[in-house]
Every structure is written in C-alpha cells, then in structure tokens.
Design an enzyme around this catalytic site. Sequence first.
Site, PDB file in Angstrom:
ATOM      1  CB  SER A  22      60.142 -32.045  59.512  1.00 12.94           C
ATOM      2  OG  SER A  22      61.447 -31.400  60.081  1.00 12.94           O
ATOM      3  CG  ASP A  77      66.220 -30.338  63.259  1.00 12.49           C
ATOM      4  OD1 ASP A  77      67.257 -29.753  63.919  1.00 12.49           O
ATOM      5  OD2 ASP A  77      65.362 -29.573  63.019  1.00 12.49           O
TER       6      ASP A  77
HETATM    7  N1  LIG Z   1      53.529 -36.906  63.036  1.00 13.92           N
HETATM    8  C1  LIG Z   1      53.576 -36.535  61.844  1.00 13.92           C
HETATM    9  N2  LIG Z   1      52.892 -36.689  60.935  1.00 13.92           N
HETATM   10  C2  LIG Z   1      52.903 -36.284  59.638  1.00 13.92           C
HETATM   11  N3  LIG Z   1      53.702 -35.048  59.147  1.00 13.92           N
HETATM   12  C3  LIG Z   1      54.776 -34.660  60.136  1.00 13.92           C
HETATM   13  C4  LIG Z   1      54.477 -35.414  61.402  1.00 13.92           C
HETATM   14  N4  LIG Z   1      55.556 -34.524  62.181  1.00 13.92           N
HETATM   15  C5  LIG Z   1      56.046 -33.739  61.103  1.00 13.92           C
HETATM   16  N5  LIG Z   1      55.546 -33.916  60.142  1.00 13.92           N
HETATM   17  C6  LIG Z   1      55.880 -33.100  58.846  1.00 13.92           C
HETATM   18  O1  LIG Z   1      56.736 -31.893  59.127  1.00 13.92           O
HETATM   19  C7  LIG Z   1      56.414 -30.600  59.095  1.00 13.92           C
HETATM   20  C8  LIG Z   1      56.634 -29.766  60.169  1.00 13.92           C
HETATM   21  O2  LIG Z   1      57.911 -29.579  60.032  1.00 13.92           O
HETATM   22  P1  LIG Z   1      58.803 -28.163  60.410  1.00 13.92           P
HETATM   23  O3  LIG Z   1      60.242 -28.458  60.220  1.00 13.92           O
HETATM   24  O4  LIG Z   1      58.259 -26.851  59.988  1.00 13.92           O
HETATM   25  O5  LIG Z   1      58.522 -28.242  62.226  1.00 13.92           O
HETATM   26  P2  LIG Z   1      59.354 -29.011  63.105  1.00 13.92           P
HETATM   27  O6  LIG Z   1      60.345 -29.923  62.457  1.00 13.92           O
HETATM   28  O7  LIG Z   1      58.553 -29.610  64.046  1.00 13.92           O
HETATM   29  O8  LIG Z   1      60.196 -27.956  63.879  1.00 13.92           O
HETATM   30  P3  LIG Z   1      61.751 -27.447  63.577  1.00 13.92           P
HETATM   31  O9  LIG Z   1      62.092 -27.984  62.286  1.00 13.92           O
HETATM   32  O10 LIG Z   1      62.224 -26.234  64.067  1.00 13.92           O
HETATM   33  O11 LIG Z   1      62.754 -28.420  64.774  1.00 13.92           O
HETATM   34  C9  LIG Z   1      54.678 -30.891  58.938  1.00 13.92           C
HETATM   35  O12 LIG Z   1      54.049 -29.815  58.174  1.00 13.92           O
HETATM   36  C10 LIG Z   1      54.523 -32.268  58.431  1.00 13.92           C
HETATM   37  O13 LIG Z   1      54.880 -32.001  57.018  1.00 13.92           O
HETATM   38  C1  LIG Z   2      66.405 -23.361  62.024  1.00 18.01           C
HETATM   39  C2  LIG Z   2      67.176 -24.866  61.952  1.00 18.01           C
HETATM   40  O1  LIG Z   2      68.897 -24.488  62.122  1.00 18.01           O
HETATM   41  C3  LIG Z   2      66.978 -25.839  63.023  1.00 18.01           C
HETATM   42  C4  LIG Z   2      65.642 -26.211  62.922  1.00 18.01           C
HETATM   43  O2  LIG Z   2      65.407 -27.235  64.008  1.00 18.01           O
HETATM   44  C5  LIG Z   2      67.064 -25.504  60.541  1.00 18.01           C
HETATM   45  C6  LIG Z   2      68.151 -26.376  60.350  1.00 18.01           C
HETATM   46  O3  LIG Z   2      69.056 -26.561  60.825  1.00 18.01           O
HETATM   47  O4  LIG Z   2      67.795 -27.212  59.249  1.00 18.01           O
HETATM   48 MG   LIG Z   3      61.729 -29.421  60.936  1.00 18.42          MG
END
Ligand SMILES: Nc1ncnc2c1ncn2[C@@H]1O[C@H](COP(=O)(O)OP(=O)(O)OP(=O)(O)O)[C@@H](O)[C@H]1O
Ligand SMILES: C[C@@](O)(CCO)CC(=O)[O-]
Ligand SMILES: [Mg+2]
Length: 398
Positions: A147, A205
């Site tokens: 994300s 992030d």
């Molecule tokens: N390649 C992509 N294309 C479109 N949307 C995306 C893409 N990558 C991420 N997203 C958006 O980000 C969301 C995922 O975000 P989420 O924060 O839940 O997971 P993450 O960022 O992979 O994990 P974390 O936040 O734990 O590092 C998806 O539901 C979508 O809305």
């Molecule tokens: C779970 C969390 O600590 C990391 C997600 O990658 C959320 C954040 O810091 O925003």
């Molecule tokens: Mg995320």
Amino acid sequence: MQIKECIVSAPGKAILHGEHAVVHGKVALAVSLNLRTYLRLQATSTSKVCINLPNINTFLSWDVTALKQLLPDSGAELGNVNELDAELVRMLRNFVGVSNGTLDTRSMAILAFLYIYLCVFAKSGELPSLTVSVWSELPTGAGLGSSAAYSVCLAAAMLSASGTIPSPLSDQENTARWDEVEMELINRWAFQGERIIHGNPSGVDNAVGTWGGILRYHSGKITALSRVPMLRILLTNTKVPRSTKVLVAGVKDKMNKFPSIINPVLESVDAVSCACEQTITEMASDTPTPEHYNVLEELIDINQHHLNVIGVGHPTLDTLCRVTLARGLHSKLTGAGGGGCGITLLRPETEFSVVQNTIQDLRDCGYDCWETSIGAAGVQQHSPLAVKEEVLEVLARY
Ligand SMILES: Nc1ncnc2c1ncn2[C@@H]1O[C@H](COP(=O)(O)OP(=O)(O)OP(=O)(O)O)[C@@H](O)[C@H]1O
Ligand SMILES: C[C@@](O)(CCO)CC(=O)[O-]
Ligand SMILES: [Mg+2]
C-alpha cells in the site's frame, strides 16, 4: 494543461522490529526490498481519467467533468498535505459508491488514487485527462508495504506530472531521484494515501518507500542508518490474506481493554528495536561475530512472542517459526501480521544446503519463500529505457 508524462517506482519494505508498536509512538527499524511497484502516467485527450491496476484486476475510468463536480465552488483549499480532508473522502466514497468502513481492496486503491489526483491537480489549477497504470512485483496485502509503495508512486507521479515538483531525469541519466525537499512532499502525500488505505498508519512504510535503505522511525522522525552490516534474509509469504487496517484496529482495542498489560509489551518491543539497532550498528563498525547473530536471533524470538501477545500472530506464522527453527534459523512475522509475510535471519555461516532445504520445507507448507536483498533505493523516476522489458510490457498493455 500540459501534463508531464512519467514512469516512477518505489520499493516495498520489511520491518525488522517495531511493527504495531510504531503506531503508538515506539521505535521501528525497517528496510527497503528489491521488489518494486511501477507506475506509468500518460497524458490523453479523451477527457477521461483512467486507472489500470492489473495486480487487483481493476480497470476504471471517469469523465473529467464528473470529477470536477467534486471540487469546492469557493476555490477553497482542497486536501491539505498535512491532514486528511474527511469531507473529500466522504464525497469520494459516495462518488465511487463504497460505504464507510469497507475493506475492499479495489475501493481502497481507487479512493487513494482519486484523492491524490484531485488534491494535487486542483492545486495546480486544472484537472487533466490522463491514464495511470500501476504494476507491482510485491504481493498485495501481505505485509511488504504494497500500500505504501502504491501511495508513494501515486504521489510522486501526480506531483511530477502537475509540475509541482521538477523531473529529476537529465539527458545523461535514465533513472534519477528527487532532492530532499521534493521527497519530503512525496512522502507527505503518500502518507495521506496510506491513511485512506490503513486508517491509522504510523508513516514508517511510506518513509521507506520514499527514502529506501534502512531506517529508524520514531514518532515521525526518520533516521537513515548509514552504517549497516550485510544482512541476509529469507522472506516467506504464507499467502494468508489479511488487512493492515483491521489488525492495527485490533491492537488498539486490546490496548483499550488491557492497557496495563499491553502497554508494557509495546515498551518491550521498543526496547527490542533499540537493542537491534545497537547490535547492527556495532556489527557495521566492527567485524560481525557469532555473538552478534545470537543477539539478533534472540531479539527475533522475543519480538515474535510479543506480536503473538498483542494478537497479530497466525497459525501459519507459528509454522514458519517452527519449520525454520528445526533448521536452526529464527523467524518473525513482518508488517501487520495476521498471515502475510515473515522474515528469517540467515547467518553468514548458514550453509547453502540449509537455506535450500529450508526454502523447500516452507514451499512444502504451501508458502512462497525466497532470499531477498535489502536496502534498495527509494522512489525513483525512470525513462522507458531504464525499465525492465517485462514491466514496460505490462504497463504499456493498457
Ligand atoms: N499493486 C497494487 N495495485 C493496486 N492497489 C494496491 C497495490 N498494492 C497495494 N494496493 C492497495 O493496498 C492495499 C493493501 O494494503 P495493506 O496495507 O493491507 O497491505 P500491505 O501494505 O501489503 O502490508 P503492510 O501494510 O502490512 O506492509 C490493497 O487492498 C490495495 O488497496
Ligand atoms: C502494522 C504497522 O506497524 C506496519 C505495517 O507495515 C502499521 C503502521 O506502522 O502503519
Ligand atoms: Mg500497508
């Protein structure tokens, strides 16, 4: 309006220590990964705004005239870079037809896109027609900052296309980075995107997606660790889907319910991050010893227990820890947990066969597993010449 076409990319991240605790003002250590999200922005004369998101099978377009209706009549400032414009988010929810509290992957991605598009271009005076295509090497929603990489790319591309920030590319360079001031702005807009997707992000992030490298993050203060040892890490994706937003909210609920139990755990996670930082700093300034690795392994085990206590573990992550420990290796979840990905520390003396057997064991569990390299560059702009053929091909398909 003359918009500037561009291709940008941003890396994913792994959190070494401090996930969740960082949302509550504790220290986190995070590293960028060699897996990136790529975005291509093209000018069009279709009077439409199109978004292509092949990773999540989403292809949509809107008339620019319909989007213009969302702008305030008064010409009032739309979407301050430092805070989320709740009214605009509400209007966008109505516009795309999603209810408040939705966790739908597509809705989140679309809301973040439209929010940044409207805010950035409204400031530059006009909403242009354009096509944005995004493709990522990162698994979506698996703890590797997909994300944030997405939000950083959106922010960089729109700021650049609108002329709010200059293009860093020169005739001699096919890949280039922005200056500190511009990265600051990209990071702030990306943070608003993260807010739409996550609810209550700490900002770690998007900071890694913007600056890359190895960062210490504490209450918005970002410090790049300049001296770091070469750490070898295995990444494992359990493939269990989860939502960062839900997991972050769950930790908050637990804190409210049991403050005197959970707060000390978060304090301890903070101390783990600080001890890890101290150890890797020592390793970088001196020759890393087996004792250093013993400390890093113990910190991984302690933190994994803490993450289970605050409710973000998952049986598949327990399996990851057990399977790797059977080979003498230590693992913890990374990112929000609840499934998604884990990291495993490899020691310099870990034999090739041990790594290969561990990878096979984890694949036998149904997980994806690969060795990764850390510390990749943060957000970049590329000329088409500098983008891998297969990535260009996907971006050009739409
Ligand atoms: N390649 C992509 N294309 C479109 N949307 C995306 C893409 N990558 C991420 N997203 C958006 O980000 C969301 C995922 O975000 P989420 O924060 O839940 O997971 P993450 O960022 O992979 O994990 P974390 O936040 O734990 O590092 C998806 O539901 C979508 O809305
Ligand atoms: C779970 C969390 O600590 C990391 C997600 O990658 C959320 C954040 O810091 O925003
Ligand atoms: Mg995320």
